[in-house]
Scaffold this motif. Structure first.
Motif, PDB file in Angstrom:
ATOM      1  N   ASP A  52     145.294  26.199 112.838  1.00  0.00           N
ATOM      2  CA  ASP A  52     145.325  25.469 114.106  1.00  0.00           C
ATOM      3  C   ASP A  52     145.209  26.379 115.331  1.00  0.00           C
ATOM      4  OD1 ASP A  52     147.757  26.704 113.864  1.00  0.00           O
ATOM      5  OD2 ASP A  52     148.975  24.905 114.241  1.00  0.00           O
ATOM      6  N   SER A  53     144.922  27.671 115.114  1.00  0.00           N
ATOM      7  CA  SER A  53     144.791  28.604 116.231  1.00  0.00           C
ATOM      8  C   SER A  53     143.525  28.303 117.025  1.00  0.00           C
ATOM      9  CB  SER A  53     144.738  30.047 115.714  1.00  0.00           C
ATOM     10  OG  SER A  53     144.419  30.952 116.749  1.00  0.00           O
ATOM     11  N   ALA A  54     143.581  28.590 118.316  1.00  0.00           N
ATOM     12  CA  ALA A  54     142.410  28.412 119.176  1.00  0.00           C
ATOM     13  C   ALA A  54     141.386  29.529 118.989  1.00  0.00           C
ATOM     14  CB  ALA A  54     142.850  28.362 120.642  1.00  0.00           C
ATOM     15  N   VAL A  55     141.789  30.603 118.327  1.00  0.00           N
ATOM     16  CA  VAL A  55     140.890  31.748 118.110  1.00  0.00           C
ATOM     17  C   VAL A  55     139.797  31.371 117.115  1.00  0.00           C
ATOM     18  CG1 VAL A  55     140.731  34.088 117.184  1.00  0.00           C
ATOM     19  CG2 VAL A  55     142.653  33.463 118.660  1.00  0.00           C
ATOM     20  N   GLN A  56     138.538  31.578 117.503  1.00  0.00           N
ATOM     21  CA  GLN A  56     137.397  31.285 116.638  1.00  0.00           C
ATOM     22  C   GLN A  56     136.661  32.548 116.191  1.00  0.00           C
ATOM     23  OE1 GLN A  56     136.749  28.235 115.432  1.00  0.00           O
ATOM     24  NE2 GLN A  56     138.586  27.548 116.538  1.00  0.00           N
ATOM     25  N   ASP A  57     136.759  33.605 116.972  1.00  0.00           N
ATOM     26  CA  ASP A  57     136.133  34.878 116.608  1.00  0.00           C
ATOM     27  C   ASP A  57     136.935  36.008 117.260  1.00  0.00           C
ATOM     28  OD1 ASP A  57     135.046  35.424 119.334  1.00  0.00           O
ATOM     29  OD2 ASP A  57     133.758  33.708 118.865  1.00  0.00           O
ATOM     30  N   SER A  96     153.334  40.675 101.604  1.00  0.00           N
ATOM     31  CA  SER A  96     153.515  39.340 102.198  1.00  0.00           C
ATOM     32  C   SER A  96     153.008  39.271 103.628  1.00  0.00           C
ATOM     33  CB  SER A  96     154.998  38.939 102.148  1.00  0.00           C
ATOM     34  OG  SER A  96     155.488  38.961 100.828  1.00  0.00           O
ATOM     35  N   VAL A  97     151.902  39.947 103.898  1.00  0.00           N
ATOM     36  CA  VAL A  97     151.340  39.949 105.252  1.00  0.00           C
ATOM     37  C   VAL A  97     150.972  38.532 105.682  1.00  0.00           C
ATOM     38  CG1 VAL A  97     149.405  40.765 106.660  1.00  0.00           C
ATOM     39  CG2 VAL A  97     150.515  42.319 105.053  1.00  0.00           C
ATOM     40  N   GLU A  98     150.537  37.698 104.724  1.00  0.00           N
ATOM     41  CA  GLU A  98     150.050  36.358 105.067  1.00  0.00           C
ATOM     42  C   GLU A  98     151.110  35.456 105.702  1.00  0.00           C
ATOM     43  OE1 GLU A  98     149.921  37.670 102.052  1.00  0.00           O
ATOM     44  OE2 GLU A  98     147.860  37.721 101.309  1.00  0.00           O
ATOM     45  N   VAL A  99     152.391  35.735 105.446  1.00  0.00           N
ATOM     46  CA  VAL A  99     153.439  34.857 105.976  1.00  0.00           C
ATOM     47  C   VAL A  99     153.869  35.243 107.387  1.00  0.00           C
ATOM     48  CG1 VAL A  99     154.305  34.391 103.654  1.00  0.00           C
ATOM     49  CG2 VAL A  99     155.370  36.195 105.031  1.00  0.00           C
ATOM     50  N   ALA A 100     153.312  36.330 107.931  1.00  0.00           N
ATOM     51  CA  ALA A 100     153.740  36.816 109.247  1.00  0.00           C
ATOM     52  C   ALA A 100     153.621  35.759 110.345  1.00  0.00           C
ATOM     53  CB  ALA A 100     152.955  38.080 109.620  1.00  0.00           C
ATOM     54  N   PRO A 101     152.528  34.986 110.438  1.00  0.00           N
ATOM     55  CA  PRO A 101     152.464  33.955 111.494  1.00  0.00           C
ATOM     56  C   PRO A 101     153.518  32.864 111.313  1.00  0.00           C
ATOM     57  CG  PRO A 101     150.257  34.510 110.740  1.00  0.00           C
ATOM     58  CD  PRO A 101     151.213  35.158 109.779  1.00  0.00           C
ATOM     59  N   LYS A 102     153.801  32.462 110.076  1.00  0.00           N
ATOM     60  CA  LYS A 102     154.812  31.430 109.826  1.00  0.00           C
ATOM     61  C   LYS A 102     156.194  31.887 110.261  1.00  0.00           C
ATOM     62  CE  LYS A 102     152.691  28.996 105.908  1.00  0.00           C
ATOM     63  NZ  LYS A 102     152.846  28.625 104.486  1.00  0.00           N
ATOM     64  N   LEU A 103     156.445  33.188 110.117  1.00  0.00           N
ATOM     65  CA  LEU A 103     157.757  33.736 110.482  1.00  0.00           C
ATOM     66  C   LEU A 103     157.849  34.080 111.963  1.00  0.00           C
ATOM     67  CD1 LEU A 103     158.270  36.141 107.416  1.00  0.00           C
ATOM     68  CD2 LEU A 103     159.185  33.834 107.722  1.00  0.00           C
ATOM     69  N   GLY A 104     156.762  33.926 112.689  1.00  0.00           N
ATOM     70  CA  GLY A 104     156.769  34.260 114.108  1.00  0.00           C
ATOM     71  C   GLY A 104     156.665  35.745 114.360  1.00  0.00           C
ATOM     72  N   PHE A 105     156.317  36.517 113.342  1.00  0.00           N
ATOM     73  CA  PHE A 105     156.222  37.978 113.466  1.00  0.00           C
ATOM     74  C   PHE A 105     154.914  38.390 114.146  1.00  0.00           C
ATOM     75  CE2 PHE A 105     155.211  42.214 111.658  1.00  0.00           C
ATOM     76  CZ  PHE A 105     156.340  42.904 112.070  1.00  0.00           C
ATOM     77  N   ALA A 106     153.858  37.600 113.953  1.00  0.00           N
ATOM     78  CA  ALA A 106     152.557  37.915 114.530  1.00  0.00           C
ATOM     79  C   ALA A 106     151.748  36.634 114.673  1.00  0.00           C
ATOM     80  CB  ALA A 106     151.814  38.932 113.666  1.00  0.00           C
ATOM     81  N   SER A 107     150.724  36.684 115.521  1.00  0.00           N
ATOM     82  CA  SER A 107     149.869  35.512 115.713  1.00  0.00           C
ATOM     83  C   SER A 107     148.619  35.561 114.841  1.00  0.00           C
ATOM     84  CB  SER A 107     149.473  35.399 117.189  1.00  0.00           C
ATOM     85  OG  SER A 107     148.933  36.628 117.662  1.00  0.00           O
ATOM     86  N   ALA A 108     148.400  36.695 114.167  1.00  0.00           N
ATOM     87  CA  ALA A 108     147.247  36.853 113.282  1.00  0.00           C
ATOM     88  C   ALA A 108     147.566  37.932 112.255  1.00  0.00           C
ATOM     89  CB  ALA A 108     145.997  37.222 114.078  1.00  0.00           C
TER      90      ALA A 108
END
Length: 297
Positions: A108-113, A150-162
Motif C-alpha cells: 500500500d506504499s505510495a512509492v512506485q520506483d 527477518s528483514v521482510e518484517v521491518a515495515p510491519k514492526l515500524g523499523f523501516a518504510s522499505a
C-alpha cells in the motif's frame, strides 16, 4: 606459513553449502564432511577445506588465511568496495545460488520506483553498503538501517518504510505484504581469490590455485553439455551431422552391420529437447544422451 596446504573456504550452512560441496566432489576432491567439522583435509590432494560462514569467506581470503573461497557475489560486493577489499577478485561465477538484492515496499506504499524515495526514508537491509551506494547514485539521502535476518518484517514492526533483501522466488516478500520496486544487483555463488598469495613460493601456490580453478571450470563446462551418440544408416550422416556439429565435428564410426555408423557428439544441454525429434526424423536410431562429469575443451 611455509608448507601448509592450499586452503579453500566454503560456506558451512545456508543455501550455498550443499551445492558447493557437490561441486568440489564433482571436481574430483575426496573428503569427509559433517556440520560439526570446521576443517577437513582432502584425501587425494594437498588441500584443506575450511567450513565457515559465507559472510566470513571474503575476510579469510583477504587476510591470506584461505587461498580460495566460495561465497555470494553480493557478499563480495558488500564487503570489498571502499572497505579495504579491493584486491580480492572473482575467479569464476559458479552458476548456482542465483538471487537478486531487491528493493521492496509495503503493497500500500505510495512509492512506485526508486526515484519516489524521499530524503530520510528508512530502508532496512543486511547489505547496507550496497544499498547506500545504490541510493547515492540516485542522489537520494535515505536512512539505511542494518538488520540481519527477518528483514521482510521491518515495515510491519515500524523499523523501516522499505527493505532491501535477497530474493530468489519473491514468495517470502509476497507473504509479508511487500512488492518489489527495483533490483539493486543480481547475485550468484562465485569462486574468489586474492591477487597476491603472500606465500614463500608464489609460483607453486599459483599453480595449485590454477589446478583447482581448472577442475571446477571443467565441471561447470560439463554441466552445460551432453554427450550424444546414436546409430544411423551411412547415407544419413551428412543430414545428421548438420544437426549436431559438436565441439569441432561429430565422430563417425563404422559399425559391424554393413551400411550403419555410430555418430558421437557433444551438444548443449539446452539444445537436446529440440534436437531429438530432428535426429529421429533424419534416421537416427538407438539415441543415447549422457551427462558429462568434466569437460576441458
Amino acid at each position: 606459513m611455509p608448507g601448509r596446504s592450499l586452503r579453500v573456504a566454503v560456506p558451512n550452512k545456508g543455501r550455498l553449502r550443499q551445492p558447493t560441496i557437490a561441486l568440489l566432489r564433482e571436481a574430483g576432491l575426496s573428503f569427509e564432511q559433517s556440520e560439526r567439522v570446521l576443517s577437513v583435509k582432502v584425501r587425494n590432494a594437498g588441500i584443506e577445506l575450511l567450513f565457515v560462514r559465507a559472510e566470513d569467506v571474503v575476510d579469510l581470503v583477504e587476510n591470506g588465511v584461505a587461498d580460495l573461497g566460495v561465497t555470494g557475489l553480493d557478499l563480495l560486493e558488500e564487503l570489498r568496495r571502499g572497505n579495504g577489499f579491493e584486491h580480492v577478485t572473482t575467479l569464476l561465477p559458479l552458476g548456482y545460488g542465483r538471487c537478486s538484492l531487491t528493493l521492496a515496499v509495503p503493497v500500500d506504499s505510495a512509492v512506485q520506483d526508486p526515484e519516489d524515495f524521499r530524503d530520510r526514508m528508512t530502508v532496512a537491509t543486511s547489505h547496507p553498503n550496497l544499498t547506500r551506494r545504490y541510493f547515492s547514485k540516485l542522489g537520494s539521502r535515505v536512512l539505511v538501517k542494518k538488520l540481519r535476518g527477518s528483514v521482510e518484517v521491518a515495515p510491519k514492526l515500524g523499523f523501516a518504510s522499505a527493505v532491501a533483501d535477497l530474493v530468489s522466488t519473491g514468495s517470502t516478500m509476497l507473504i509479508n505484504g511487500l512488492r518489489p520496486v527495483a533490483t539493486i544487483m543480481q547475485s550468484e555463488a562465485v569462486l574468489i581469490g586474492a591477487v597476491g598469495t603472500g606465500v614463500p613460493d608464489p609460483d607453486l601456490r599459483q599453480l595449485e590455485i590454477e589446478t583447482v580453478v581448472t577442475a571446477i571450470e571443467s565441471v561447470l563446462a560439463g554441466r552445460k553439455k551432453r554427450y550424444l551418440l546414436l546409430n544411423a544408416p551411412g547415407e544419413t550422416v551428412e543430414k545428421i551431422t548438420a544437426l549436431i556439429p559438436g565441439l569441432e565435428a561429430p565422430t563417425v564410426i563404422p559399425l559391424a552391420e554393413e551400411g550403419m555408423v555410430s555418430i558421437h557428439s557433444v551438444v548443449g544441454r539446452d539444445e537436446v529437447w529440440n534436437l531429438l525429434p530432428g535426429l529421429k526424423a533424419a534416421g537416427g536410431q538407438d539415441i543415447l544422451v549422457l551427462p558429462i562429469g568434466q569437460l576441458i575443451p
